[in-house]
Scaffold this motif. Sequence first.
Motif, PDB file in Angstrom:
ATOM      1  N   ARG A 123       0.820  -1.215   0.000  1.00 36.86           N
ATOM      2  CA  ARG A 123       0.000   0.000   0.000  1.00 36.86           C
ATOM      3  C   ARG A 123       0.856   1.269   0.000  1.00 36.86           C
ATOM      4  NH1 ARG A 123      -1.806   2.695   4.480  1.00 36.86           N
ATOM      5  NH2 ARG A 123      -0.785   2.188   6.443  1.00 36.86           N
ATOM      6  N   CYS A 160      -4.051   7.813   9.393  1.00 37.63           N
ATOM      7  CA  CYS A 160      -5.252   7.146   8.907  1.00 37.63           C
ATOM      8  C   CYS A 160      -5.420   5.848   9.705  1.00 37.63           C
ATOM      9  CB  CYS A 160      -5.131   6.863   7.410  1.00 37.63           C
ATOM     10  SG  CYS A 160      -3.878   5.633   7.029  1.00 37.63           S
ATOM     11  N   CYS A 163      -2.621   3.240   9.153  1.00 40.15           N
ATOM     12  CA  CYS A 163      -1.347   3.612   9.764  1.00 40.15           C
ATOM     13  C   CYS A 163      -1.433   3.475  11.278  1.00 40.15           C
ATOM     14  CB  CYS A 163      -0.953   5.039   9.381  1.00 40.15           C
ATOM     15  SG  CYS A 163      -0.256   5.155   7.718  1.00 40.15           S
ATOM     16  N   SER A 179       3.419   7.125   8.022  1.00 46.74           N
ATOM     17  CA  SER A 179       2.498   7.843   7.136  1.00 46.74           C
ATOM     18  C   SER A 179       2.349   7.050   5.845  1.00 46.74           C
ATOM     19  CB  SER A 179       3.018   9.248   6.822  1.00 46.74           C
ATOM     20  OG  SER A 179       4.280   9.169   6.203  1.00 46.74           O
ATOM     21  N   CYS A 180       1.413   7.461   5.014  1.00 49.09           N
ATOM     22  CA  CYS A 180       1.206   6.752   3.755  1.00 49.09           C
ATOM     23  C   CYS A 180       0.612   7.711   2.720  1.00 49.09           C
ATOM     24  CB  CYS A 180       0.285   5.552   3.965  1.00 49.09           C
ATOM     25  SG  CYS A 180      -1.417   6.023   4.336  1.00 49.09           S
ATOM     26  N   CYS A 183      -2.466   9.540   4.338  1.00 49.14           N
ATOM     27  CA  CYS A 183      -2.461  10.447   5.490  1.00 49.14           C
ATOM     28  C   CYS A 183      -1.189  11.269   5.634  1.00 49.14           C
ATOM     29  CB  CYS A 183      -2.712   9.662   6.770  1.00 49.14           C
ATOM     30  SG  CYS A 183      -1.385   8.515   7.174  1.00 49.14           S
TER      31      CYS A 183
HETATM   32 ZN   LIG Z   1      -1.752   6.415   6.550  1.00 47.16          ZN
END
Ligand SMILES: [Zn+2]
Length: 759
Positions: A123, A160, A163, A179-180, A183
């Motif tokens: 992801r 998020c 996460c 983080s990703c 978010c």
């Molecule tokens: Zn995230």
Amino acid sequence: MVISIKVKGAVQGVGYRPFIANKATEYGITGYVKNIGAAVEIIASGNEDKVRSFLGSLYSDYPSGAIILDVEYETIDHPSTNYDDFRIIDSESISLSDELPVFLPDIGICDHCLYELLDKKDRRYRYPLISCASCGPRLSIIESLPYDRNTTKMKKFKMCPSCHKEYLDGRRKHAQTISCHDCGPQMVFAHFSNGNLFSASGNEAVDKAIEVLSNGGIIGLKGLSGYQFVCKTCAEPAKRLRSIKGRENKPFAVMFADIKHVKEYCLVNEKEEELLRSFARPIVLLNKIKDMPYEVCRDSQYIGAFLPSSGIHRLLCDAVGPIICTSGNLSDDNIIIDDEIFKEAFLKKIDGMLFHNREIVMPQDDSVCFVIDTGNNEYSVQYIRRARGYAPLPLLIKAGNKKKNSYLAIGGDLKSTFALAKKDRIIPSQYIGDLESTNTYISYKKIIDQYLKLFEFKPDHIICDLHPLYFSTRYAKELSDEKNLDISYVQHHFAHSLSVMAEHSLLSCIGISFDGTGYGTDGKVWGGEILHCNGSDFSRKCHLSYVMLSGGNSAPKNAELVKKCYEKALNYDIDDKLVEAALSNKINVFETSSMGRLFDCVSALLDIKKYNSFEGECAILLENMAESSNKENYPGFEFKILKDHDGTYIADQLDLFDQIKRVYVEKSYEISDIAYGFHMAIVSFVKEICCIIRRETSEDKVCLSGGVFNNRILLRECIRILRDNDFKVYWNNQVPCGDSGVATGQAYYGLICKGLERR
Ligand SMILES: [Zn+2]
Ligand SMILES: [Zn+2]
């Protein structure tokens, strides 16, 4: 067997104590573990073999995110308690004012994160700011301690749900930078086209940047700790970048996607590979085996190579191949961390900027180092610039200081750093730059302030250089007036020697301190100094003879001018009325014992290079020339050592210059052999003078420091000849031997000087 162990390093907030408790149980060991300020104390009791292997494992085995600096232990012969289990003891709350904490530097992207970055099913596939508990920005985003998401520039990014789940367990447990795509901070690519500003975000931003780079464009990139310029390693963009930066000859660093690609262009030994891959991801100067276009490395025989420190760097390298990656500022100016400032200064001159919406708190340049073989396959790492990836890790001083005093060492004006010191440790700051640049000076003052706040450090003593006109000295005085602090002045070359003494916890030595310039106790410009250092005192046992130079501040750049001054002093006809007049009427002249100028002067004499477009350029090319000699049939020059009326030894540099000039004019040797002969004359001189001083003082420890020791031949051969003559030889391995190391020397002065008690 019962032993008491102290583990020093970044061991707090990374689950170190539970980790140790599990390990102890595994080894069948009883006792306890607890936090004691900036270290962890462990009592380990059990069968001797088990205890020893437990101890041995502590150096190499630790939870991700921790950094182990030192493991000390002592055996407890008559333990007063029996330990029947292993416990984690709650620590009393620790006040930062008692200890200098160990905080983490920025850590280059780890293998796990790299794997995810490139895995289409993950992801975080192509998430440029991917990080975990063991990698990512630390110093560059921290606002205050303790380290927590809310004390960093990550605080505005709310995790998020996915996460957040990872934050609770797994390899991103308690990863404050988690983080990703959903978010975390997002990338933006902005560029001007026909006078209009366009922008793209997310994956599209990265694609756009790649397209521009592939077409030979130059972009600005917001890296981990400051803006960078990035372009392909091709002649056209490299040339254009030189003009944008105002960088004439200094080689550019090149970033490669991975080690395999580095090896296509460079020779890489084991130690160098280890450095390239290390979490600091420094630039390592490597011998090149395949040429880059001339504009990339200019006359250098090395490539300054490094590996991606973050996801975005890797994505760019994968897409366009090796890239020039250099600080995004004008030559000799400070690192830019502010989006608007970078945009204003450069966006119209380049082809776009790729940035993100996470602020950088602490600007840091890339670190630069090289590896030399000091004999018997012993490799030594030399730092030219110690910055991202190393700051703010401390130096541990073995002969720990029990005083409670806190010292702020302010450094010097060139390649400036500063340092905080207390008890058993010194925290050298990252490299900041030359303070004669107004922006750099402003940045320097700001970073000092940031460190004082971050470490809750309240100095009661300031230490600075002796030079009355240094910006740093003036700032030290300002601070001392403002905060009502004691101030001490440390002579520049003594501070160089002290920096080596600090690294090795020495209290005395013969200090060989060779550099370009530093203010002497007699008000003259020193630079070829042999000192007898004893605690916080030194005596100047020997120095290069003084030579009168004209040209004031331009002398360090103009090697040809320096050469003419040497020739004039030897009564040669120099055919330059201006220089003649300046020297005979003493206009804008100064006397110097500088080793750096002697190198410049010989470089100009041998017609190798007559002008320094960056610091040390002439000396580097002279060294390269010497390295190309077959080193067998070279002229034997001799540095004559005279004795002054006050007992000081004087090395006659004019006489040496004259010997070299005669051989050069006779054309009886190759230039490379003359250059090598010159190096070896200095090496023999170092041995001679050390033997003389040892006879007089019984001192057998020698510390080599000062920027001239970036010269590989000189360092290598001095170590060899001194060891052959039964000296114990030390040199800088942790801080640079150049002026960036001066602050560390000053800080050590504070720690070992008896007189500097709290008022
Ligand atoms: Zn995230
Ligand atoms: Zn990672």
